[in-house]
Motif scaffolding. Structure first.
Motif, PDB file in Angstrom:
ATOM      1  N   PRO A  86       0.830  -1.204   0.000  1.00  0.00           N
ATOM      2  CA  PRO A  86       0.000   0.000   0.000  1.00  0.00           C
ATOM      3  C   PRO A  86       0.865   1.255   0.000  1.00  0.00           C
ATOM      4  O   PRO A  86       1.936   1.295   0.616  1.00  0.00           O
ATOM      5  CB  PRO A  86      -0.804  -0.120   1.294  1.00  0.00           C
ATOM      6  N   ALA A  87       0.385   2.287  -0.687  1.00  0.00           N
ATOM      7  CA  ALA A  87       1.193   3.496  -0.878  1.00  0.00           C
ATOM      8  C   ALA A  87       1.257   4.371   0.363  1.00  0.00           C
ATOM      9  O   ALA A  87       2.198   5.150   0.529  1.00  0.00           O
ATOM     10  CB  ALA A  87       0.631   4.300  -2.047  1.00  0.00           C
ATOM     11  N   VAL A  88       0.250   4.271   1.249  1.00  0.00           N
ATOM     12  CA  VAL A  88       0.128   5.201   2.373  1.00  0.00           C
ATOM     13  C   VAL A  88       0.938   4.708   3.565  1.00  0.00           C
ATOM     14  O   VAL A  88       0.947   3.516   3.888  1.00  0.00           O
ATOM     15  CB  VAL A  88      -1.350   5.363   2.772  1.00  0.00           C
ATOM     16  N   GLN A  89       1.623   5.647   4.215  1.00  0.00           N
ATOM     17  CA  GLN A  89       2.323   5.355   5.458  1.00  0.00           C
ATOM     18  C   GLN A  89       1.617   6.075   6.601  1.00  0.00           C
ATOM     19  O   GLN A  89       1.025   7.132   6.413  1.00  0.00           O
ATOM     20  CB  GLN A  89       3.779   5.841   5.393  1.00  0.00           C
ATOM     21  N   PHE A  90       1.717   5.505   7.806  1.00  0.00           N
ATOM     22  CA  PHE A  90       1.154   6.129   9.003  1.00  0.00           C
ATOM     23  C   PHE A  90       2.253   6.245  10.055  1.00  0.00           C
ATOM     24  O   PHE A  90       2.843   5.246  10.440  1.00  0.00           O
ATOM     25  CB  PHE A  90      -0.020   5.313   9.544  1.00  0.00           C
ATOM     26  N   ASP A  91       2.517   7.478  10.468  1.00  0.00           N
ATOM     27  CA  ASP A  91       3.574   7.747  11.442  1.00  0.00           C
ATOM     28  C   ASP A  91       4.903   7.139  11.005  1.00  0.00           C
ATOM     29  O   ASP A  91       5.675   6.621  11.820  1.00  0.00           O
ATOM     30  CB  ASP A  91       3.187   7.223  12.829  1.00  0.00           C
ATOM     31  N   GLY A  92       5.161   7.191   9.719  1.00  0.00           N
ATOM     32  CA  GLY A  92       6.418   6.688   9.190  1.00  0.00           C
ATOM     33  C   GLY A  92       6.500   5.191   9.045  1.00  0.00           C
ATOM     34  O   GLY A  92       7.548   4.658   8.656  1.00  0.00           O
ATOM     35  N   CYS A  93       5.405   4.487   9.340  1.00  0.00           N
ATOM     36  CA  CYS A  93       5.412   3.024   9.249  1.00  0.00           C
ATOM     37  C   CYS A  93       4.799   2.568   7.933  1.00  0.00           C
ATOM     38  O   CYS A  93       3.752   3.072   7.515  1.00  0.00           O
ATOM     39  CB  CYS A  93       4.637   2.414  10.414  1.00  0.00           C
ATOM     40  N   ARG A  94       5.438   1.607   7.305  1.00  0.00           N
ATOM     41  CA  ARG A  94       4.971   1.057   6.045  1.00  0.00           C
ATOM     42  C   ARG A  94       4.515  -0.378   6.250  1.00  0.00           C
ATOM     43  O   ARG A  94       4.982  -1.061   7.156  1.00  0.00           O
ATOM     44  CB  ARG A  94       6.102   1.068   4.997  1.00  0.00           C
ATOM     45  N   GLN A  95       3.644  -0.820   5.365  1.00  0.00           N
ATOM     46  CA  GLN A  95       3.206  -2.211   5.409  1.00  0.00           C
ATOM     47  C   GLN A  95       4.379  -3.107   5.022  1.00  0.00           C
ATOM     48  O   GLN A  95       5.015  -2.897   3.982  1.00  0.00           O
ATOM     49  CB  GLN A  95       2.064  -2.419   4.414  1.00  0.00           C
ATOM     50  N   ALA A  96       4.692  -4.083   5.856  1.00  0.00           N
ATOM     51  CA  ALA A  96       5.865  -4.932   5.623  1.00  0.00           C
ATOM     52  C   ALA A  96       5.566  -6.125   4.731  1.00  0.00           C
ATOM     53  O   ALA A  96       6.480  -6.755   4.195  1.00  0.00           O
ATOM     54  CB  ALA A  96       6.423  -5.414   6.959  1.00  0.00           C
ATOM     55  N   HIS A  97       4.284  -6.474   4.593  1.00  0.00           N
ATOM     56  CA  HIS A  97       3.904  -7.579   3.719  1.00  0.00           C
ATOM     57  C   HIS A  97       2.421  -7.452   3.412  1.00  0.00           C
ATOM     58  O   HIS A  97       1.709  -6.656   4.031  1.00  0.00           O
ATOM     59  CB  HIS A  97       4.188  -8.937   4.382  1.00  0.00           C
ATOM     60  N   VAL A  98       1.963  -8.216   2.444  1.00  0.00           N
ATOM     61  CA  VAL A  98       0.530  -8.359   2.194  1.00  0.00           C
ATOM     62  C   VAL A  98       0.207  -9.847   2.255  1.00  0.00           C
ATOM     63  O   VAL A  98       1.093 -10.695   2.146  1.00  0.00           O
ATOM     64  CB  VAL A  98       0.107  -7.761   0.828  1.00  0.00           C
ATOM     65  N   THR A  99      -1.076 -10.143   2.439  1.00  0.00           N
ATOM     66  CA  THR A  99      -1.517 -11.533   2.493  1.00  0.00           C
ATOM     67  C   THR A  99      -2.034 -11.952   1.137  1.00  0.00           C
ATOM     68  O   THR A  99      -2.704 -11.176   0.444  1.00  0.00           O
ATOM     69  CB  THR A  99      -2.616 -11.706   3.557  1.00  0.00           C
ATOM     70  N   THR A 100      -1.750 -13.156   0.763  1.00  0.00           N
ATOM     71  CA  THR A 100      -2.115 -13.649  -0.566  1.00  0.00           C
ATOM     72  C   THR A 100      -3.611 -13.537  -0.837  1.00  0.00           C
ATOM     73  O   THR A 100      -4.434 -13.624   0.081  1.00  0.00           O
ATOM     74  CB  THR A 100      -1.696 -15.126  -0.726  1.00  0.00           C
TER      75      THR A 100
END
Length: 388
Positions: free
Chosen positions: A344-358
């Motif tokens: 996902p393109a959006v970050q929250f408080d500098g945190c990014r999504q580390a993975h997605v689920t299949t």
């Protein structure tokens, strides 16, 4: 990354792209999306054969799947049980289909007055085009969007299914607004968006130009006004530059090209002159860029603060230093197909999504969902294997 929509329950009965994209956008933010499919599955599953096409994978990650026969009473009861405790329901059927399936807005909101009901269509629920089939290309054309991006002398569709995905994003945007409003009112909403409306709004700038100048924009206007060019280099690479309205970008380009003779040319002396002689300047730039490699020009343009980028292929994007720095490509947990995806393109408080689920296999979670509801849960529990 903290899931900002954690606890939001969504029933998605979407097919192909618009509905599934809306569901994916919300799932990417942490909503629990249960995708309800027919016993034969979302048709996008078999878009290139099999039951798990890359196209399906793209828009259905981070979801659970259950297959329900909406004509069978036990499955209709189970569907109703899901809806009674859902926050959002999403469908992109042609007008009238949801009512025939027992999934119309009046019936579902009678079951759940707090339900946000999202209906996505091609042209709207009423009107002279309401019954027409609509696909991505049709919406791009009818909305005026294609007229401002396609060369009329060599008309070709753009590659990605822009209208489909953009409509899904608008739908998710509407759902988020309705969810926020519900925190004040306690009531659900009917959220409607059509592909025609989404693409017309997406082209809001050309419409504004027409209303202000009473002249229909063309595909040449935006590049000409932005002084944007695509230029071929000696090694057959393509580089995009965007000079915009700041004079420093033009002077930086002249320095990068060591082409001060262009500054002395009256056709290019001012920004307005360069706009008026856009094609002539393009020819001059073509000649200059063709004598050196892409790597050479990337170095020169970067040194002189010119807005530029190589036109990367997908395989080049994933090894780009900035893309790697942003960790834009992440692993797919429990992958049934591709093992990497764009996060996902959006970050929250500098945190990014580390993975997605299949993306799920057809009815992959059907057994667990049925058991959970049969045991008295108001919503199917995420078991540990699913939550990892």
């Amino acid at each position: 990354m903290k899931s900002v929509l954690s606890g939001i329950r969504i029933v998605e009965q979407g097919t192909f792209i618009t509905g599934p994209c809306a569901g994916m956008m919300l799932a990417d933010l942490g909503a629990d999306v249960v995708k309800v499919e027919s016993p034969t599955g979302d048709p996008y599953r078999s878009y290139q054969g099999g039951q798990f096409s890359p196209h399906f994978q793209a828009y259905n990650r981070n979801k659970r799947s259950i297959a329900l026969d909406m004509n069978a009473q036990p499955d209709r009861v189970l569907f109703d049980d899901l809806v009674r405790n859902a926050d959002v329901y999403i469908q992109n059927f042609r007008p009238g289909t949801a009512d025939r399936l027992g999934a119309g807005v009046q019936r579902l909101q009678a079951l759940n007055s707090k339900l946000i009901y999202c209906s996505i269509s091609g042209f709207g629920s009423t009107g002279p085009y309401a019954e027409r089939p609509s696909y991505d290309s049709v919406a791009q054309a009818l909305s005026g969007f294609l007229s401002v991006v396609v060369d009329p002398e060599r008309p070709r569709f753009l590659g990605p299914a822009l209208a489909d995905a953009i409509t899904g994003i608008y739908a998710a945007y509407g759902v988020l607004g309705a969810l926020f409003e519900r925190t004040r009112t306690g009531r659900g909403r009917l959220v409607e968006v059509s592909m025609l409306e989404a693409m017309a709004h997406f082209a809001v700038e050309p419409f504004a130009a027409f209303f202000a100048l009473n002249q229909a924009p063309t595909s040449r206007d935006r590049p000409r006004l932005a002084q944007a060019y695509i230029l071929r280099t000696a090694d057959e690479g393509l580089i995009a530059i965007h000079l915009s309205s700041l004079e420093k970008f033009w002077t930086g380009l002249l320095t990068a090209l060591q082409a001060q003779h262009l500054a002395a040319d009256p056709r290019f002396a001012t920004r307005q002159a360069r706009i008026e002689h856009y094609e002539a300047l393009g020819a001059e730039l073509d000649a200059l860029f063709s004598v050196q490699t892409s790597q050479h020009w990337a170095m020169r343009l970067g040194q002189n603060d010119v807005p530029f980028a190589p036109i990367n292929r997908i395989d080049e994007v994933i090894v780009d230093p900035q893309v790697q720095h942003l960790d834009l490509i992440v692993p797919v947990e429990g992958a049934h197909g591709g093992t990497r995806a764009v996060r996902p393109a959006v970050q929250f408080d500098g945190c990014r999504q580390a993975h997605v689920t299949t993306a799920p296999l057809l009815d992959e979670h059907g057994g667990v969902i049925r058991q959970s509801l049969a045991a008295g849960s108001d919503w199917p529990t995420l078991v540990e294997a699913e939550a990892e």
